[in-house]
Design a protein around this motif. Structure first.
Motif, short mmCIF file in Angstrom:
data_model
loop_
_atom_site.label_atom_id
_atom_site.label_comp_id
_atom_site.label_asym_id
_atom_site.label_seq_id
_atom_site.Cartn_x
_atom_site.Cartn_y
_atom_site.Cartn_z
N LYS A 127 0.83 -1.21 0.00
CA LYS A 127 0.00 0.00 0.00
C LYS A 127 0.86 1.26 0.00
CE LYS A 127 -2.45 -0.74 3.67
NZ LYS A 127 -3.39 -0.54 4.78
N TYR A 128 0.27 2.35 -0.48
CA TYR A 128 0.92 3.65 -0.38
C TYR A 128 -0.10 4.66 0.13
CZ TYR A 128 3.08 8.10 -1.51
OH TYR A 128 3.57 9.38 -1.42
N ILE A 129 0.27 5.43 1.12
CA ILE A 129 -0.63 6.47 1.63
C ILE A 129 0.06 7.82 1.54
CG2 ILE A 129 -1.92 7.33 3.63
CD1 ILE A 129 -2.35 4.48 4.52
N VAL A 137 8.41 5.49 5.55
CA VAL A 137 8.33 6.74 4.78
C VAL A 137 9.05 6.53 3.45
CG1 VAL A 137 9.10 9.16 4.72
CG2 VAL A 137 8.12 8.22 6.82
N GLU A 138 8.46 7.03 2.35
CA GLU A 138 9.06 6.80 1.03
C GLU A 138 10.48 7.34 0.98
OE1 GLU A 138 6.75 8.71 -2.04
OE2 GLU A 138 6.31 10.45 -0.78
N GLY A 139 11.35 6.57 0.38
CA GLY A 139 12.75 6.97 0.29
C GLY A 139 13.61 6.39 1.39
N VAL A 140 12.99 5.94 2.47
CA VAL A 140 13.76 5.34 3.57
C VAL A 140 14.12 3.90 3.20
CG1 VAL A 140 13.66 4.55 5.97
CG2 VAL A 140 12.78 6.82 5.36
N PHE A 172 2.46 -7.14 6.41
CA PHE A 172 1.93 -5.94 5.76
C PHE A 172 2.94 -4.79 5.84
CE2 PHE A 172 -1.75 -8.29 7.33
CZ PHE A 172 -2.46 -8.46 6.14
N ILE A 173 3.24 -4.24 4.69
CA ILE A 173 4.11 -3.06 4.67
C ILE A 173 3.36 -1.93 3.95
CG2 ILE A 173 6.33 -2.09 3.94
CD1 ILE A 173 7.52 -4.85 3.98
N THR A 174 3.33 -0.77 4.56
CA THR A 174 2.70 0.38 3.93
C THR A 174 3.74 1.48 3.79
OG1 THR A 174 0.58 -0.15 4.95
CG2 THR A 174 0.85 2.09 4.12
N THR A 175 3.83 2.04 2.57
CA THR A 175 4.71 3.18 2.36
C THR A 175 3.88 4.44 2.53
OG1 THR A 175 5.93 1.84 0.77
CG2 THR A 175 6.39 4.19 0.77
N GLN A 195 13.26 8.58 12.12
CA GLN A 195 14.00 7.77 11.13
C GLN A 195 13.07 7.31 10.02
OE1 GLN A 195 15.67 4.79 13.83
NE2 GLN A 195 17.61 5.89 13.82
N GLY A 196 11.80 7.65 10.11
CA GLY A 196 10.87 7.33 9.02
C GLY A 196 10.46 5.87 8.96
#
Lengths: 255, 255
Positions: free
Chosen positions: B2-4, B54-57, B67-70, B86-87
């Motif tokens: 997922k991406y939020i 967090v995107e980019g981390v 479950f992993i959500t970006t 640290q995101g």
């Protein structure tokens, strides 16, 4: 008795500057806050330079100071470091007497500690454990930092605290026959295996990196506290407490 | 995966609610932050419910979760409890298994402790000292509070931590022949005079008021740590560290 209403008064600005290390170093003074700290400071000769009380705050009769200034609530909130201020402050003189070194037998040396709460708690614990003197090496947070003072709960006024180059102090202690114990895993022995004599110096290192390589080279022996579980390490104030109480457990009580 | 993007997303609002005790209690979950805590949580089966990055981390390859959500940086900063995030976050399941009590021999009981930093440090120290279980009594701060989690540095995932009524637990332990030691000056003996057996329970009390009168009445013996200097008391986490290490100093190392 003086009264200061305006927070723009230059005296207030001068007091406020004492929240910075630079100004504290320059004037060799510092500011404390709250009844308990002020009470402990007043018990020591020559420490309190000036008492500052917010108008309406009742001061115990035992609180005698050469100079007392009453200030408005506005000035009080400007000086306050915490949200719930008690409306009482004192400007204190830094009393670092290096000559106390020769009269001391047990030393706690802080090598590059960074967390003010840890340092304050360590000073409080050193006081409780009956340590003669705490020495803060280079790179260790200023003992007159507000948060250090708060965490130490008045122990600043119970034992000498000095700032010194540890690399100069360690050989001086060793010449006097005082064993210097580092805290490190490398070349370390379990602390329970060491029964120090009546005099010793114990060095605690930085929270993340431990002791500096220079001081580490100078110690007579290094100690470690075993980890029985899965945590990677102990908090440095906890480690200091365990070691000081182990070393002092046969010390006769002073009070 | 997922991406939020938006911080207004209802899922984000739900996560954010986990910063309150009420929501944590309701959902039996909590949120953790930072690489070290997430890594320790992932080592335990069934703890991590969802990983939030967090995107980019960059996430280490070893970090596997169901479950992993970006999320966007905006969402990350909303979830962050510290200024330097640290995101990386995880939603974790509270795993309080009261059945662990019967398998444990050494207990640390916290009676009304209020300072999250103290409680976290005590959990970390209990882990290091090889204590089997930490029990938080009524009136003690929630162990899943962000500041407790941060101070404990991952020890939540190393030993069972449960919340229970101490007045129910103490008689249960005593029936099993486990001596229960309070910490108090009243009717207390110096801690070095006690050499506990392989099983024991140690109770630490509230920072200002000590143990509650009810639990104090139930102990088999009370211990105190002598004060050699002029400080009025020790910080409760320091006292806990000194006592746990005294009790466990003959324990064989587990790791």
């Amino acid at each position: 008795m003086k009264y200061i209403q305006s927070s723009k008064n230059p005296i207030v600005k001068q007091w406020k500057k004492l929240l910075t290390k630079k100004e504290r170093d320059l004037t060799r003074t510092y500011i404390i806050e709250g009844f308990h700290l002020v009470e402990e400071a007043l018990k020591q000769d020559g420490v309190v330079q000036e008492l500052i009380v917010v108008e309406g705050v009742e001061v115990p009769r035992t609180f005698e100071a050469e100079f007392i200034t009453t200030v408005s609530a506005e000035v009080g909130s400007l000086l306050a470091d915490t949200e719930t201020t008690q409306g009482i402050f004192a400007i204190c003189r830094q009393q670092e007497r290096e000559e106390d070194i020769v009269e001391s037998s047990t030393f706690l040396l802080l090598d590059g500690l960074q967390d003010p709460g840890n340092i304050g708690t360590i000073i409080r614990t050193a006081d409780a454990a009956g340590i003669d003197m705490v020495v803060l090496g280079k790179g260790t947070v200023d003992p007159y930092n507000q948060k250090v003072l708060r965490s130490a709960q008045g122990s600043h006024f119970h034992l000498p605290i000095v700032r010194m180059d540890l690399e100069e102090l360690i050989p001086e202690l060793q010449e006097r026959g005082i064993p210097v114990y580092g805290t490190a895993l490398e070349n370390g022995v379990e602390y329970t295996g060491v029964e120090p004599a009546e005099s010793y110096a114990l060095i605690m290192g930085n929270e993340g990196n431990g002791m500096s390589p220079h001081t580490l080279e100078m110690t007579d022996q290094n100690l470690y506290i075993p980890i029985y579980g899965q945590s990677e390490s102990l908090n440095v104030a906890i480690a200091a407490g365990i070691l000081m109480y182990h070393f002092n457990q046969n010390t006769p009580k002073r009070v």
